[in-house]
Write an enzyme that holds these catalytic residues in place. Structure first.
Site, PDB file in Angstrom:
ATOM      1  N   ASP A 102       0.807  -1.216   0.000  1.00  0.00           N
ATOM      2  CA  ASP A 102       0.000   0.000   0.000  1.00  0.00           C
ATOM      3  C   ASP A 102       0.845   1.274   0.000  1.00  0.00           C
ATOM      4  O   ASP A 102       2.072   1.223   0.206  1.00  0.00           O
ATOM      5  CB  ASP A 102      -0.968  -0.010   1.190  1.00  0.00           C
ATOM      6  CG  ASP A 102      -0.318  -0.454   2.495  1.00  0.00           C
ATOM      7  OD1 ASP A 102       0.926  -0.450   2.563  1.00  0.00           O
ATOM      8  OD2 ASP A 102      -1.041  -0.784   3.435  1.00  0.00           O
ATOM      9  N   GLU A 119      -9.603  -1.866   4.905  1.00  0.00           N
ATOM     10  CA  GLU A 119     -10.296  -1.539   6.143  1.00  0.00           C
ATOM     11  C   GLU A 119     -11.575  -2.380   6.267  1.00  0.00           C
ATOM     12  O   GLU A 119     -12.104  -2.868   5.275  1.00  0.00           O
ATOM     13  CB  GLU A 119     -10.673  -0.053   6.146  1.00  0.00           C
ATOM     14  CG  GLU A 119      -9.481   0.895   6.123  1.00  0.00           C
ATOM     15  CD  GLU A 119      -8.806   1.037   7.488  1.00  0.00           C
ATOM     16  OE1 GLU A 119      -8.856   0.096   8.302  1.00  0.00           O
ATOM     17  OE2 GLU A 119      -8.199   2.091   7.718  1.00  0.00           O
ATOM     18  N   HIS A 144      -7.360  -4.752   9.879  1.00  0.00           N
ATOM     19  CA  HIS A 144      -7.045  -4.516   8.463  1.00  0.00           C
ATOM     20  C   HIS A 144      -5.743  -5.186   8.050  1.00  0.00           C
ATOM     21  O   HIS A 144      -4.845  -5.403   8.862  1.00  0.00           O
ATOM     22  CB  HIS A 144      -7.082  -3.025   8.086  1.00  0.00           C
ATOM     23  CG  HIS A 144      -5.972  -2.170   8.590  1.00  0.00           C
ATOM     24  ND1 HIS A 144      -6.164  -0.938   9.166  1.00  0.00           N
ATOM     25  CD2 HIS A 144      -4.635  -2.349   8.567  1.00  0.00           C
ATOM     26  CE1 HIS A 144      -5.009  -0.397   9.470  1.00  0.00           C
ATOM     27  NE2 HIS A 144      -4.063  -1.233   9.124  1.00  0.00           N
TER      28      HIS A 144
END
Ligand code: GLP
Length: 241
Positions: free
Chosen positions: A67, A143, A138
């Site tokens: 990410d 999420e 998460h």
């Protein structure tokens, strides 16, 4: 699912590093899925130590990170690209051109996510995915929500995540509110997954993730369906087990 109980953070890091180094030794051109956060820091430190001793060669390894904050420049000290460079890549002989992190500067979500999906596809598939666990369950920045998102997408970060990550920024206002993250399907497609968890504050969520119902409200619970997951957690994180 295999669970290794480590004594503490250092022991967890060494055990996880052992698994990663075995992967690189057995398949020198492997694809590693890498994570950020405080959980993997010790693992990277240990791998650097073994690299410096000449025990591991990363020259043929490709990496894809989970990410990146949307809107952060790679040179921004809080960006995950900066984290990976300074905490790992700058200290080993990996070819930086073969290290991938979502492009935080691409503000066009469609472009950023489809480009990253293509990058993941072009690697030929992740051999080993390293994962940390967020306090709300998460993984990456997937999420809790109503459904499992498949591929790379843009997420609105949960308020609890913003608060948890606030410690790295000058103020809460500086924490980006959105991020690009690899999707659950991409994570689940990794051949092997190593989940590292440390600390009493993660004990409850870890227990729910591994023993509770599989639900997008707790994204890590999906890992129960993967056929090669290794959990390396310290005693404190496993205290509710
Ligand atoms: C961040 C990252 C996750 C990480 C999680 C836990 O939000 N996006 O990939 O696993 O936080 O972080 P930590 O290891 O610092 O507890």
């Amino acid at each position: 699912m295999i669970i290794y109980k480590a004594q503490d953070y250092k022991d967890m890091s060494r055990k996880a590093a052992n698994i990663l180094s075995a992967q690189v030794i057995m398949k020198p051109n492997c694809v590693l899925g890498l994570a950020t956060g405080s959980s993997p820091l010790g693992t990277y430190k240990q791998l650097i130590e073994w690299y410096e001793k000449g025990d591991i060669d990363f020259s043929n390894v490709t990496s894809v990170n989970l990410d990146e904050y949307k809107g952060l420049d790679p040179n921004n000290k809080q960006s995950y690209r900066y984290f990976m460079n300074t905490n790992f890549f700058d200290h080993i002989n990996i070819d930086k051109k073969k290290t991938f992190v979502p492009d935080g500067l691409e503000m066009d979500t469609e472009k950023a996510t489809s480009k990253y999906n293509e990058i993941i596809r072009n690697t030929g598939g992740v051999d080993l995915q390293l994962l940390g666990l967020g306090h709300n369950g998460h993984i990456g920045f997937n999420e809790p929500g109503e459904q499992f998102e498949k591929e790379t997408h843009c997420v609105d970060l949960a308020q609890t995540t913003i608060e948890a990550n606030r410690r790295f920024f000058d103020s809460e206002d500086d924490v980006p509110k959105q991020a690009y993250t690899m999707g659950i399907k991409s994570i689940m497609q990794a051949k092997k997954i190593v989940l590292i968890v440390s600390g009493q504050d993660k004990a409850e969520i870890l227990d729910k993730a591994l023993n509770g119902p599989i639900t997008p409200e707790l994204p890590a619970s999906i890992l129960q369906l993967h056929n090669d997951v290794i959990v390396v957690a310290d005693k404190a994180a496993l205290s509710k087990w």
